[in-house]
Design a protein around this motif. Sequence first.
Motif, short mmCIF file in Angstrom:
data_model
loop_
_atom_site.label_atom_id
_atom_site.label_comp_id
_atom_site.label_asym_id
_atom_site.label_seq_id
_atom_site.Cartn_x
_atom_site.Cartn_y
_atom_site.Cartn_z
N PRO A 72 0.83 -1.20 0.00
CA PRO A 72 0.00 0.00 0.00
C PRO A 72 0.87 1.26 0.00
O PRO A 72 1.94 1.26 0.60
CB PRO A 72 -0.79 -0.10 1.32
N GLY A 74 0.64 5.73 0.15
CA GLY A 74 -0.13 6.97 0.22
C GLY A 74 0.66 8.06 -0.49
O GLY A 74 0.79 8.05 -1.72
N GLY A 75 1.23 8.98 0.28
CA GLY A 75 1.97 10.09 -0.32
C GLY A 75 3.42 9.76 -0.61
O GLY A 75 4.17 10.58 -1.13
N ASN A 76 3.85 8.54 -0.24
CA ASN A 76 5.24 8.10 -0.46
C ASN A 76 6.24 9.01 0.24
O ASN A 76 7.32 9.29 -0.27
CB ASN A 76 5.53 8.04 -1.97
N THR A 77 5.90 9.48 1.43
CA THR A 77 6.85 10.30 2.22
C THR A 77 7.46 9.51 3.38
O THR A 77 8.21 10.08 4.17
CB THR A 77 6.16 11.55 2.81
N GLY A 78 7.11 8.25 3.50
CA GLY A 78 7.61 7.42 4.60
C GLY A 78 9.14 7.37 4.59
O GLY A 78 9.76 7.42 3.52
N SER A 140 5.80 17.07 6.28
CA SER A 140 5.42 16.45 5.01
C SER A 140 3.92 16.56 4.73
O SER A 140 3.40 15.89 3.85
CB SER A 140 5.82 14.97 5.04
N THR A 145 -0.50 11.43 3.29
CA THR A 145 -1.95 11.25 3.23
C THR A 145 -2.51 10.81 4.60
O THR A 145 -1.76 10.28 5.44
CB THR A 145 -2.30 10.15 2.22
N ILE A 149 -0.66 8.40 7.26
CA ILE A 149 -0.44 8.92 8.62
C ILE A 149 -1.07 7.98 9.66
O ILE A 149 -0.50 7.74 10.72
CB ILE A 149 -0.96 10.37 8.70
N THR A 152 1.06 4.70 9.78
CA THR A 152 2.33 4.82 10.52
C THR A 152 2.11 5.38 11.92
O THR A 152 3.09 5.59 12.65
CB THR A 152 3.30 5.78 9.77
N GLY A 155 3.46 10.95 14.33
CA GLY A 155 3.43 11.99 15.36
C GLY A 155 3.97 13.25 14.70
O GLY A 155 4.43 13.21 13.57
N GLU A 205 1.38 -0.16 9.39
CA GLU A 205 2.22 0.08 8.21
C GLU A 205 1.79 -0.76 6.99
O GLU A 205 2.63 -1.29 6.26
CB GLU A 205 3.70 -0.15 8.54
N GLY A 206 0.50 -0.89 6.82
CA GLY A 206 0.00 -1.57 5.63
C GLY A 206 0.22 -3.07 5.64
O GLY A 206 0.11 -3.71 4.59
N VAL A 211 -6.31 0.77 4.68
CA VAL A 211 -7.24 1.79 5.17
C VAL A 211 -7.77 2.54 3.95
O VAL A 211 -6.98 3.04 3.14
CB VAL A 211 -6.50 2.76 6.12
N GLU A 431 8.65 7.46 15.78
CA GLU A 431 7.50 7.96 15.01
C GLU A 431 7.50 7.52 13.55
O GLU A 431 6.44 7.46 12.94
CB GLU A 431 7.36 9.48 15.13
N ASN A 468 2.14 -6.20 2.17
CA ASN A 468 3.44 -5.64 2.57
C ASN A 468 4.39 -6.65 3.23
O ASN A 468 4.90 -6.42 4.34
CB ASN A 468 3.20 -4.46 3.53
C1 FAD Z 1 10.03 16.17 5.33
C2 FAD Z 1 9.41 15.04 6.10
C3 FAD Z 1 8.99 15.27 7.40
C4 FAD Z 1 8.41 14.24 8.16
N1 FAD Z 1 8.02 14.50 9.43
C5 FAD Z 1 7.44 13.52 10.15
C6 FAD Z 1 7.01 13.75 11.49
O1 FAD Z 1 7.17 14.84 12.04
N2 FAD Z 1 6.41 12.75 12.15
C7 FAD Z 1 6.22 11.52 11.57
O2 FAD Z 1 5.66 10.63 12.22
N3 FAD Z 1 6.64 11.26 10.32
C8 FAD Z 1 7.23 12.22 9.59
N4 FAD Z 1 7.64 11.96 8.31
C9 FAD Z 1 7.44 10.61 7.73
C10 FAD Z 1 6.15 10.48 6.88
O3 FAD Z 1 5.73 11.72 6.38
C11 FAD Z 1 5.05 9.84 7.71
O4 FAD Z 1 5.41 8.53 8.03
C12 FAD Z 1 3.69 9.79 7.01
O5 FAD Z 1 2.75 9.31 7.93
C13 FAD Z 1 3.65 8.91 5.77
O6 FAD Z 1 2.45 9.18 5.05
P1 FAD Z 1 2.33 8.82 3.51
O7 FAD Z 1 0.94 9.08 3.05
O8 FAD Z 1 3.38 9.50 2.73
O9 FAD Z 1 2.58 7.26 3.54
P2 FAD Z 1 3.58 6.35 2.66
O10 FAD Z 1 4.95 6.85 2.78
O11 FAD Z 1 3.01 6.22 1.30
O12 FAD Z 1 3.43 4.98 3.43
C14 FAD Z 1 3.92 4.83 4.73
C15 FAD Z 1 3.49 3.45 5.29
O13 FAD Z 1 2.08 3.39 5.41
C16 FAD Z 1 1.52 2.36 4.58
N5 FAD Z 1 0.29 2.92 4.01
C17 FAD Z 1 0.16 4.09 3.31
N6 FAD Z 1 -1.14 4.30 3.04
C18 FAD Z 1 -1.84 3.26 3.54
C19 FAD Z 1 -3.22 2.91 3.59
N7 FAD Z 1 -4.13 3.69 3.05
N8 FAD Z 1 -3.56 1.76 4.20
C20 FAD Z 1 -2.63 0.96 4.76
N9 FAD Z 1 -1.32 1.24 4.75
C21 FAD Z 1 -0.94 2.37 4.16
C22 FAD Z 1 2.60 2.04 3.57
O14 FAD Z 1 2.50 0.71 3.11
C23 FAD Z 1 3.86 2.29 4.38
O15 FAD Z 1 4.16 1.18 5.18
C24 FAD Z 1 8.25 12.97 7.55
C25 FAD Z 1 8.66 12.75 6.23
C26 FAD Z 1 9.25 13.77 5.51
C27 FAD Z 1 9.67 13.50 4.09
#
Ligand code: FAD
Length: 484
Positions: A72, A74-78, A140, A145, A149, A152, A155, A205-206, A211, A431, A468
């Motif tokens: 899975p 979302g925004g690929n910021t993990g 991020s 997304t 959020i 993961t 926080g 974490e998927g 979700v 986090e 995953n």
């Molecule tokens: C500049 C920057 C700052 C950041 N600051 C923080 C911070 O302050 N705190 C923090 O906790 N993190 C932070 N992060 C990390 C990241 O942004 C978080 O982990 C965020 O929650 C990931 O969201 P995403 O939509 O990009 O998920 P993704 O990176 O796409 O996925 C993250 C995980 O969630 C799973 N996933 C995604 N969507 C779903 C879904 N719909 N259902 C089930 N599983 C799913 C994926 O398989 C993967 O395991 C930061 C990252 C960056 C680049």
Amino acid sequence: MRTADTAGLIDRLGRLIGRPGLVVDREDLQRYAGEPRGRYRELPLAVLRPASTQEVAAVVMLCREHGVPIVPQGGNTGLVGGQSVRRPGREVVLSLERMREVRSLDAEGASMVVEAGCPLATAQFAAESAGLLLPMSLASEGTATVGGIIATNAGGHLTVRYGNMRRQVLGLEVVLADGRVLDGLTALRKDNSGYDLNQLFIGSEGTLGIVTAASLDLVSSPRQSMTAFIGVRDLAATLTLLRLIRRQLGETVSALELMPRLALDFVLEELPDAHDPLVRPHPWYLLLQADTAVAGDWLRGACARAIESAGEEGVAADAVVAGNDTQAQSLWRLRESIPPAQKRGGVSLKHDISVPVAAIPGFVAETCSALERRVPGIRPCVFGHVGDGNLHFNLSQPEGMAADDFRALEPDCNRIVFDAVQRYRGSIAAEHGIGQLRAAELAGRTDAVRLELMRRLKSALDPEGLFNPGKILAEADTEDGACG
Ligand SMILES: Cc1cc2nc3c(=O)[nH]c(=O)nc-3n(C[C@H](O)[C@H](O)[C@H](O)COP(=O)(O)OP(=O)(O)OC[C@H]3O[C@@H](n4cnc5c(N)ncnc54)[C@H](O)[C@@H]3O)c2cc1C
């Protein structure tokens, strides 16, 4: 999976979700393969972009039938590779990016229902338009997304007051590994009718389910806000300062961020238009934010008095209180710019850890000495959400050392940091999660009972290892391994 099946699966997926829903072109796949730290870049077999919960359920059933694991995204910021493919061409990415609607917002009940692919910033904006606050904020947030959020249990700097994402979730809609939909989109604040299934998926974490939507708790928007930047002589004084601020400002304290002088130096080098907010340099800085939904004009005065008494007690060396929003934003910009600015110091080995707040001075001193003994000249750049005990324990390479030589020391540095974390009963993933980056570390350092329960949960909810594989639980740790 057998090659012959691949074409059959792609063909069936195409018929199910159509052209906009399916990405197979090599160049287009790249966008879903890279991730912020550039550690993982394997290409998936395909990217599936379903547009509804029903489509997610249907593609899950199809992939299961063909034995193709789903990652899975979302925004690929993990930051730990949870959203990245492990086995190139043998796993599909299921992106939620076409499911980004705010389905409903109940201003009176202070809750909203949002689809998983909705960027956090869009959800925040919708809440704000109704005079409410979705109390979750991270750097991020424009791309991350709601689904990611939640997956993961992210926080951010508001955690010290409002808790992690877990606290904002009232209900979830989740597609299970057998394709059924768990409809838990309630807005109830009280519900003790059996096990709280939401908690299984939050932070998973998927690996346990996808979700597709969430019901979220909102709070009243702040009507007074205050930001201050305080210079501190050492970490012991920082803890006394935290206690004093909390005693005087109570629940208005919404962020307590720590940064060392080294981080500020990197940031000032990175941002030519920024300046040091204080006249003289200090070893440590605390960024304080306080907010209240109560109308009036008293918060700034209360903060100034708290900082003044901290000065009188000798725990705050110097401070500046932002006079308006623009000044507050410039102070926050210093904090938010640390991660990119750290590149100024060359290679940075990153550790997202937490320890009990009271243990921070001892933990930092002990760990930094052990690191200095192993890597003379190493430059710890330790910053983060000090109010929660969450430190980004990042290590910049010694001046004059070659980047590759420092990278080769990563296993030793990790061992030193994580051993200390364990001694202090902290967490190796405060986090950002475990993903694939810390899966082996988790397997090696987690209590056997806890690991066994996690394995059992995984095999109860996803017996074929469809979701995953190899994330959180290292491959050798999963009972069934991947289904493909
Ligand atoms: C500049 C920057 C700052 C950041 N600051 C923080 C911070 O302050 N705190 C923090 O906790 N993190 C932070 N992060 C990390 C990241 O942004 C978080 O982990 C965020 O929650 C990931 O969201 P995403 O939509 O990009 O998920 P993704 O990176 O796409 O996925 C993250 C995980 O969630 C799973 N996933 C995604 N969507 C779903 C879904 N719909 N259902 C089930 N599983 C799913 C994926 O398989 C993967 O395991 C930061 C990252 C960056 C680049």
